[in-house]
Motif scaffolding. Structure first.
Motif, mmCIF file in Angstrom:
data_model
loop_
_atom_site.group_PDB
_atom_site.id
_atom_site.type_symbol
_atom_site.label_atom_id
_atom_site.label_comp_id
_atom_site.label_asym_id
_atom_site.label_seq_id
_atom_site.Cartn_x
_atom_site.Cartn_y
_atom_site.Cartn_z
ATOM 1 N N UNK A 71 156.647 16.668 42.591
ATOM 2 C CA UNK A 71 155.358 17.290 41.166
ATOM 3 C C UNK A 71 154.028 16.599 42.524
ATOM 4 N N UNK A 72 154.313 15.237 42.393
ATOM 5 C CA UNK A 72 153.163 14.308 42.651
ATOM 6 C C UNK A 72 152.578 14.466 44.024
ATOM 7 N N UNK A 73 153.272 14.268 44.783
ATOM 8 C CA UNK A 73 153.077 14.090 46.946
ATOM 9 C C UNK A 73 152.770 16.344 46.711
ATOM 10 N N UNK A 74 152.972 17.268 46.474
ATOM 11 C CA UNK A 74 152.743 17.973 45.836
ATOM 12 C C UNK A 74 151.037 18.336 45.836
ATOM 13 N N UNK A 75 151.048 17.647 44.491
ATOM 14 C CA UNK A 75 149.489 17.541 44.174
ATOM 15 C C UNK A 75 148.952 16.855 44.681
ATOM 16 N N UNK A 76 149.286 15.544 45.634
ATOM 17 C CA UNK A 76 147.723 15.150 46.411
ATOM 18 C C UNK A 76 148.468 16.050 47.790
ATOM 19 N N UNK A 77 149.094 15.981 48.000
ATOM 20 C CA UNK A 77 148.139 17.570 49.260
ATOM 21 C C UNK A 77 147.577 18.107 49.405
ATOM 22 N N UNK A 78 147.831 19.507 47.870
ATOM 23 C CA UNK A 78 146.937 19.888 47.403
ATOM 24 C C UNK A 78 145.075 19.653 47.471
ATOM 25 N N UNK A 79 145.425 18.410 47.023
ATOM 26 C CA UNK A 79 143.528 17.383 46.883
ATOM 27 C C UNK A 79 143.901 16.962 48.513
ATOM 28 N N UNK A 80 144.218 16.786 48.503
ATOM 29 C CA UNK A 80 143.951 16.282 50.635
ATOM 30 C C UNK A 80 143.637 17.482 51.094
ATOM 31 N N UNK A 81 143.813 18.399 50.967
ATOM 32 C CA UNK A 81 143.554 19.510 51.719
ATOM 33 C C UNK A 81 142.594 19.956 51.485
ATOM 34 N N UNK A 82 142.086 20.418 50.064
ATOM 35 C CA UNK A 82 140.913 20.668 50.057
ATOM 36 C C UNK A 82 140.181 19.147 49.719
ATOM 37 N N UNK A 83 140.380 18.338 49.669
ATOM 38 C CA UNK A 83 138.650 17.263 50.059
ATOM 39 C C UNK A 83 138.686 17.493 51.613
ATOM 40 N N UNK A 84 139.533 17.533 52.532
ATOM 41 C CA UNK A 84 139.099 18.043 54.116
ATOM 42 C C UNK A 84 138.724 19.259 54.346
ATOM 43 N N UNK A 85 139.006 20.364 53.663
ATOM 44 C CA UNK A 85 138.431 21.540 53.773
ATOM 45 C C UNK A 85 137.092 21.489 53.166
ATOM 46 N N UNK A 86 136.194 20.623 52.661
ATOM 47 C CA UNK A 86 135.634 20.461 51.963
ATOM 48 C C UNK A 86 134.667 20.143 52.947
ATOM 49 N N UNK A 87 135.119 19.015 53.285
ATOM 50 C CA UNK A 87 134.371 18.039 54.657
ATOM 51 C C UNK A 87 133.958 18.987 56.401
ATOM 52 N N UNK A 88 134.784 19.965 55.917
ATOM 53 C CA UNK A 88 134.524 20.477 57.053
ATOM 54 C C UNK A 88 133.917 21.637 57.038
#
Length: 105
Positions: A1-18
């Motif tokens: 579960x932790x890895x899944x949440x970290x992946x979602x947070x990382x993708x959201x962060x990268x999308x915001x940067x783009x």
């Protein structure tokens, strides 16, 4: 579960940067800072179109819609001016507005 949440947070962060890189922020790039003037010729054309349609309209419809719509008279005052019933004025205004809607683009 932790890895899944970290992946979602990382993708959201990268999308915001783009998104931030695509959108330029600041007053110097803002469209609202550019001067804007309405085109008066468009309103003049609309006024001319309205005048033509009003000229073609039967006089009793034209008088009613001008009294109510342009001069702002009440239905009662317009009925007294045109020497007819309030219901007749309401009917004439309704029909005149219908003619205007049908004739104007």
């Amino acid at each position: 579960m932790r890895a899944w949440l970290l992946t979602i947070m990382r993708n959201a962060f990268l999308n915001n940067i783009r998104k931030r890189n695509l959108e330029t922020a600041g007053q110097e790039y803002s469209v609202s800072s550019e001067p804007r003037v309405e085109a008066p010729q468009e309103w003049k054309l609309r006024q001319n179109e309205l005048a033509v349609v009003l000229d073609r309209m039967p006089a009793h419809y034209r008088d009613a819609v001008v009294l109510i719509g342009v001069l702002g008279e009440s239905y009662g005052a317009a009925a007294e001016i045109l020497h007819c019933d309030i219901g007749t004025i309401k009917s004439r205004v309704n029909r005149a507005r219908g003619l205007l809607r049908a004739s104007l683009p």
